[in-house]
Design a protein around this motif. Structure first.
Motif, mmCIF file in Angstrom:
data_model
loop_
_atom_site.group_PDB
_atom_site.id
_atom_site.type_symbol
_atom_site.label_atom_id
_atom_site.label_comp_id
_atom_site.label_asym_id
_atom_site.label_seq_id
_atom_site.Cartn_x
_atom_site.Cartn_y
_atom_site.Cartn_z
ATOM 1 N N UNK A 195 52.489 29.996 -32.132
ATOM 2 C CA UNK A 195 52.163 30.881 -31.017
ATOM 3 C C UNK A 195 53.401 31.633 -30.567
ATOM 4 N N UNK A 196 53.260 32.943 -30.440
ATOM 5 C CA UNK A 196 54.291 33.812 -29.903
ATOM 6 C C UNK A 196 53.855 34.192 -28.494
ATOM 7 N N UNK A 197 54.675 33.898 -27.494
ATOM 8 C CA UNK A 197 54.336 34.206 -26.106
ATOM 9 C C UNK A 197 55.049 35.490 -25.706
ATOM 10 N N UNK A 198 54.265 36.499 -25.330
ATOM 11 C CA UNK A 198 54.822 37.756 -24.857
ATOM 12 C C UNK A 198 54.745 37.760 -23.333
ATOM 13 N N UNK A 199 55.890 37.986 -22.676
ATOM 14 C CA UNK A 199 55.925 37.982 -21.217
ATOM 15 C C UNK A 199 56.617 39.236 -20.711
ATOM 16 N N UNK A 200 56.030 39.848 -19.702
ATOM 17 C CA UNK A 200 56.616 41.015 -19.063
ATOM 18 C C UNK A 200 57.576 40.521 -17.985
ATOM 19 N N UNK A 201 58.868 40.655 -18.227
ATOM 20 C CA UNK A 201 59.861 40.205 -17.246
ATOM 21 C C UNK A 201 60.326 41.347 -16.348
ATOM 22 N N UNK A 202 59.718 42.518 -16.530
ATOM 23 C CA UNK A 202 60.090 43.688 -15.730
ATOM 24 C C UNK A 202 59.330 43.758 -14.416
ATOM 25 N N UNK A 203 59.588 44.829 -13.690
ATOM 26 C CA UNK A 203 58.974 45.008 -12.378
ATOM 27 C C UNK A 203 57.764 45.925 -12.368
ATOM 28 N N UNK A 204 57.377 46.475 -13.516
ATOM 29 C CA UNK A 204 56.188 47.329 -13.579
ATOM 30 C C UNK A 204 55.339 46.923 -14.780
ATOM 31 N N UNK A 205 54.120 47.416 -14.820
ATOM 32 C CA UNK A 205 53.189 47.068 -15.888
ATOM 33 C C UNK A 205 53.731 47.513 -17.246
ATOM 34 N N UNK A 206 53.608 46.642 -18.234
ATOM 35 C CA UNK A 206 54.060 46.907 -19.600
ATOM 36 C C UNK A 206 52.830 47.068 -20.477
ATOM 37 N N UNK A 207 52.794 48.127 -21.280
ATOM 38 C CA UNK A 207 51.687 48.337 -22.210
ATOM 39 C C UNK A 207 52.186 48.159 -23.630
ATOM 40 N N UNK A 208 51.594 47.203 -24.344
ATOM 41 C CA UNK A 208 51.912 46.958 -25.747
ATOM 42 C C UNK A 208 50.902 47.741 -26.571
ATOM 43 N N UNK A 209 51.414 48.630 -27.428
ATOM 44 C CA UNK A 209 50.525 49.507 -28.191
ATOM 45 C C UNK A 209 50.279 49.054 -29.617
ATOM 46 N N UNK A 210 51.203 48.243 -30.180
ATOM 47 C CA UNK A 210 50.936 47.753 -31.536
ATOM 48 C C UNK A 210 51.769 46.517 -31.853
ATOM 49 N N UNK A 211 51.208 45.702 -32.728
ATOM 50 C CA UNK A 211 51.878 44.552 -33.329
ATOM 51 C C UNK A 211 51.682 44.741 -34.832
ATOM 52 N N UNK A 212 52.773 44.755 -35.595
ATOM 53 C CA UNK A 212 52.621 44.969 -37.035
ATOM 54 C C UNK A 212 53.553 44.051 -37.809
ATOM 55 N N UNK A 213 53.135 43.741 -39.028
ATOM 56 C CA UNK A 213 53.918 42.893 -39.934
ATOM 57 C C UNK A 213 54.612 43.758 -40.963
ATOM 58 N N UNK A 214 55.848 43.375 -41.304
ATOM 59 C CA UNK A 214 56.578 44.062 -42.355
ATOM 60 C C UNK A 214 57.481 43.057 -43.049
ATOM 61 N N UNK A 215 57.980 43.446 -44.213
ATOM 62 C CA UNK A 215 58.904 42.592 -44.935
ATOM 63 C C UNK A 215 58.371 42.194 -46.296
ATOM 64 N N UNK A 216 59.225 41.523 -47.038
ATOM 65 C CA UNK A 216 58.949 41.148 -48.420
ATOM 66 C C UNK A 216 57.644 40.372 -48.587
ATOM 67 N N UNK A 217 57.374 39.436 -47.698
ATOM 68 C CA UNK A 217 56.188 38.581 -47.837
ATOM 69 C C UNK A 217 55.203 38.775 -46.688
ATOM 70 N N UNK A 218 55.148 39.980 -46.150
ATOM 71 C CA UNK A 218 54.278 40.244 -44.998
ATOM 72 C C UNK A 218 52.828 39.858 -45.265
#
Length: 130
Positions: free
Chosen positions: A21-44
């Motif tokens: 599990x990868x936990x993504x947390x917004x540590x900033x003071x305003x809303x954060x919008x995540x637009x993409x998660x992508x895999x890359x690399x030799x064995x993606x």
């Protein structure tokens, strides 16, 4: 975001996946919008983002879990990375992924060999000679 890298350890080649599990947390003071998660690399292709809720927004101090899996297609080191793209002014984040594909366990088979002693008698009482 925790962890900053994911090591799956040893995973049997071609087996059901190992999940982390990868936990993504917004540590900033305003809303954060995540637009993409992508895999890359030799064995993606050996890795998978199992839970991919994009796009999504995180309020300040809010977090979400992203499930990542490894199903090794071969024996040996497996390496890739997840790139997280958001509207964070600091830019995107790259999370390294590592693991090792290992051979499936083999079942041990034992054989009895008569090496010069009396004949062996099988479970049905029949002698089995040398």
């Amino acid at each position: 975001m925790t962890p900053s890298a994911i090591d799956f350890g040893q995973v049997t080649e071609g087996s059901a996946s190992a999940d982390e599990t990868l936990v993504l947390k917004n540590i900033g003071g305003s809303t954060l919008t995540v637009t993409s998660l992508s895999l890359s690399g030799t064995h993606a292709s050996d890795f998978e983002i199992v839970y991919d809720p994009v796009p999504f927004s995180l309020a300040p101090q809010a977090s979400t879990d992203v499930l990542v899996a490894l199903t090794p297609s071969a024996i040996g080191a497996r390496n890739a990375a997840i790139t997280i793209v958001s509207d964070d002014p600091a830019g995107g984040v790259i999370v390294p992924l590592t693991g090792e594909g290992v051979a499936p366990a083999t079942e041990e088979v034992l054989y009895r060999i008569n090496a010069g002693g009396p004949d062996y008698t099988d479970p049905d009482g029949k002698p089995v000679g040398c």
